[in-house]
Scaffold this motif. Structure first.
Motif, PDB file in Angstrom:
ATOM      1  N   MET A   1      -8.715   7.722  -5.738  1.00 38.07           N
ATOM      2  CA  MET A   1      -9.925   6.907  -5.714  1.00 38.07           C
ATOM      3  C   MET A   1      -9.992   6.051  -4.453  1.00 38.07           C
ATOM      4  O   MET A   1     -11.066   5.867  -3.863  1.00 38.07           O
ATOM      5  CB  MET A   1      -9.978   6.025  -6.962  1.00 38.07           C
ATOM      6  CG  MET A   1     -10.175   6.811  -8.258  1.00 38.07           C
ATOM      7  SD  MET A   1     -10.062   5.782  -9.750  1.00 38.07           S
ATOM      8  CE  MET A   1     -11.492   4.716  -9.531  1.00 38.07           C
ATOM      9  N   LEU A   2      -8.833   5.531  -4.016  1.00 38.96           N
ATOM     10  CA  LEU A   2      -8.800   4.722  -2.798  1.00 38.96           C
ATOM     11  C   LEU A   2      -9.232   5.544  -1.585  1.00 38.96           C
ATOM     12  O   LEU A   2     -10.023   5.076  -0.745  1.00 38.96           O
ATOM     13  CB  LEU A   2      -7.391   4.173  -2.579  1.00 38.96           C
ATOM     14  CG  LEU A   2      -7.175   3.364  -1.298  1.00 38.96           C
ATOM     15  CD1 LEU A   2      -8.015   2.087  -1.319  1.00 38.96           C
ATOM     16  CD2 LEU A   2      -5.697   3.020  -1.123  1.00 38.96           C
ATOM     17  N   ASN A   3      -8.738   6.766  -1.480  1.00 39.39           N
ATOM     18  CA  ASN A   3      -9.125   7.625  -0.359  1.00 39.39           C
ATOM     19  C   ASN A   3     -10.600   7.976  -0.402  1.00 39.39           C
ATOM     20  O   ASN A   3     -11.271   8.029   0.633  1.00 39.39           O
ATOM     21  CB  ASN A   3      -8.274   8.899  -0.362  1.00 39.39           C
ATOM     22  CG  ASN A   3      -6.931   8.710   0.313  1.00 39.39           C
ATOM     23  OD1 ASN A   3      -6.827   8.682   1.528  1.00 39.39           O
ATOM     24  ND2 ASN A   3      -5.894   8.549  -0.487  1.00 39.39           N
ATOM     25  N   GLY A   4     -11.113   8.212  -1.610  1.00 41.76           N
ATOM     26  CA  GLY A   4     -12.537   8.497  -1.745  1.00 41.76           C
ATOM     27  C   GLY A   4     -13.392   7.314  -1.329  1.00 41.76           C
ATOM     28  O   GLY A   4     -14.398   7.466  -0.623  1.00 41.76           O
ATOM     29  N   VAL A   5     -12.991   6.128  -1.758  1.00 41.20           N
ATOM     30  CA  VAL A   5     -13.727   4.906  -1.408  1.00 41.20           C
ATOM     31  C   VAL A   5     -13.696   4.664   0.094  1.00 41.20           C
ATOM     32  O   VAL A   5     -14.694   4.245   0.698  1.00 41.20           O
ATOM     33  CB  VAL A   5     -13.142   3.699  -2.164  1.00 41.20           C
ATOM     34  CG1 VAL A   5     -13.692   2.390  -1.600  1.00 41.20           C
ATOM     35  CG2 VAL A   5     -13.467   3.797  -3.653  1.00 41.20           C
TER      36      VAL A   5
END
Length: 340
Positions: free
Chosen positions: A80-84
């Protein structure tokens, strides 16, 4: 010695794959977005990640690599962090001038060094810091033009810097601490990256482009380029994890700025883009910085192997001279909104 030689060949191969795949996808996406009128960068990235996961799933089923269980919470938060971070980078480009966006990307290196120093207790020598400073100055001279500031754009840029740095540091840290390969980590995290971008991508793209990705009329040619872009993205995503896992987040950022310099030269040579003395001076300064970075890293790693450095000190692995020579054969990168 044999193991060290094999490791160095692996690093060179990872660096070459990263540049080759990046060049290919940039050319494909440039045609897709600039010439065919498909501007939905964030949504396209979600499709890239979904195709990457499906490809790795098939490879895993055919035993090309062994799946290794990783704590689900870690994988979810990491994905999720990479997507954000991708979303913030694209929003930063949308809300800021090109010059300020370039400054945002430049800030990733010193911020990564700061985070690794504070939280991972890594030590960077003054020589390495100087070479990185020289690199940033050169890239800044060559690529940064106007710097128009606004509050929303500045906040988005700060969020993009923080999430990108933390994501890349975690990519390296998770692989080493949990003893998982880049393929295993990408396989487990890609669905979460794809999911968050699949939900937020159309909203982000509609806000930035004033167009609806679902209302777009897809011609056979556009669909063909989208499929090609997704297939190339498998190599791009894999090589990103591979490079960071084999080297360091800082080295990966240095590699990215090497591509920027190559782009400017390539654009002038083949695409006849405007080129000034400022571009030439900036590229030369950046190349000197990259050369010094590689030399100092190599020298300090050799000293560490001989026990001359303190046990707690760590230095990032260098871009070897062979890798730099290989990369300088003509890579191209065009800023078209694709954040990674």
């Amino acid at each position: 010695m044999g193991e060290m030689s094999g490791f160095q060949l692996g690093v060179i191969g990872a660096l070459f794959l990263s540049v080759a795949s990046s060049v290919s996808i940039v050319i494909c996406n440039k045609a897709l977005m600039s010439h065919l009128g498909f501007p939905f960068a964030t949504t396209l990235t979600s499709w890239h990640l979904m195709v990457t996961y499906c490809t790795l799933h098939v490879a895993q089923r055919f035993n090309f690599f062994e799946n290794k269980a990783i704590d689900m919470q870690t994988v979810m938060l990491f994905g999720m962090l990479n997507g954000v971070s991708i979303g913030f980078l694209n929003l930063s480009l949308g809300f800021n001038s090109i010059g300020f966006y370039q400054m945002t990307k430049l800030a990733i290196i010193p911020f990564t060094v700061l985070l690794e120093t504070l939280f991972l207790k890594k030590q960077f020598s003054q020589k390495i810091k100087f070479s990185l400073f020289l690199l940033l100055v050169g890239v800044g001279i060559a690529s940064v033009t106007d710097l128009q500031l606004n509050l929303v754009g500045t906040i988005l840029s700060l969020l993009a810097i923080v999430t990108t740095c933390v994501g890349q540091i975690l990519t390296n840290t998770i692989q080493k601490r949990l003893n998982v390969s880049s393929t295993q980590l990408l396989y487990q995290s890609a669905p979460f990256q794809a999911a968050i971008l699949f939900v937020s991508g159309p909203l982000v793209d509609q806000y930035l482009t004033r167009q609806n990705v679902f209302a777009y009329k897809y011609s056979p040619l556009v669909l063909g380029f989208i499929i090609l872009s997704c297939l190339i993205a498998v190599s791009v995503n894999f090589s990103t994890f591979l490079v960071i896992g084999k080297t360091s987040p800082v080295t990966y950022q240095v590699l990215g700025h090497l591509k920027t310099c190559l782009v400017l030269g390539f654009g002038y040579t083949l695409l006849h883009d405007p080129f000034t003395e400022r571009n030439i001076i900036g590229i030369l300064v950046a190349i000197i910085g990259m050369g010094l970075y590689s030399y100092f890293c190599t020298h300090e790693n050799k000293k560490k192997q001989l026990g001359d450095l303190s046990p707690g000190s760590q230095v990032p692995l260098p871009l070897s001279s062979l890798a730099i020579e290989t990369l300088c054969t003509g890579a191209v990168h065009l800023d078209i909104g694709m954040a990674k």
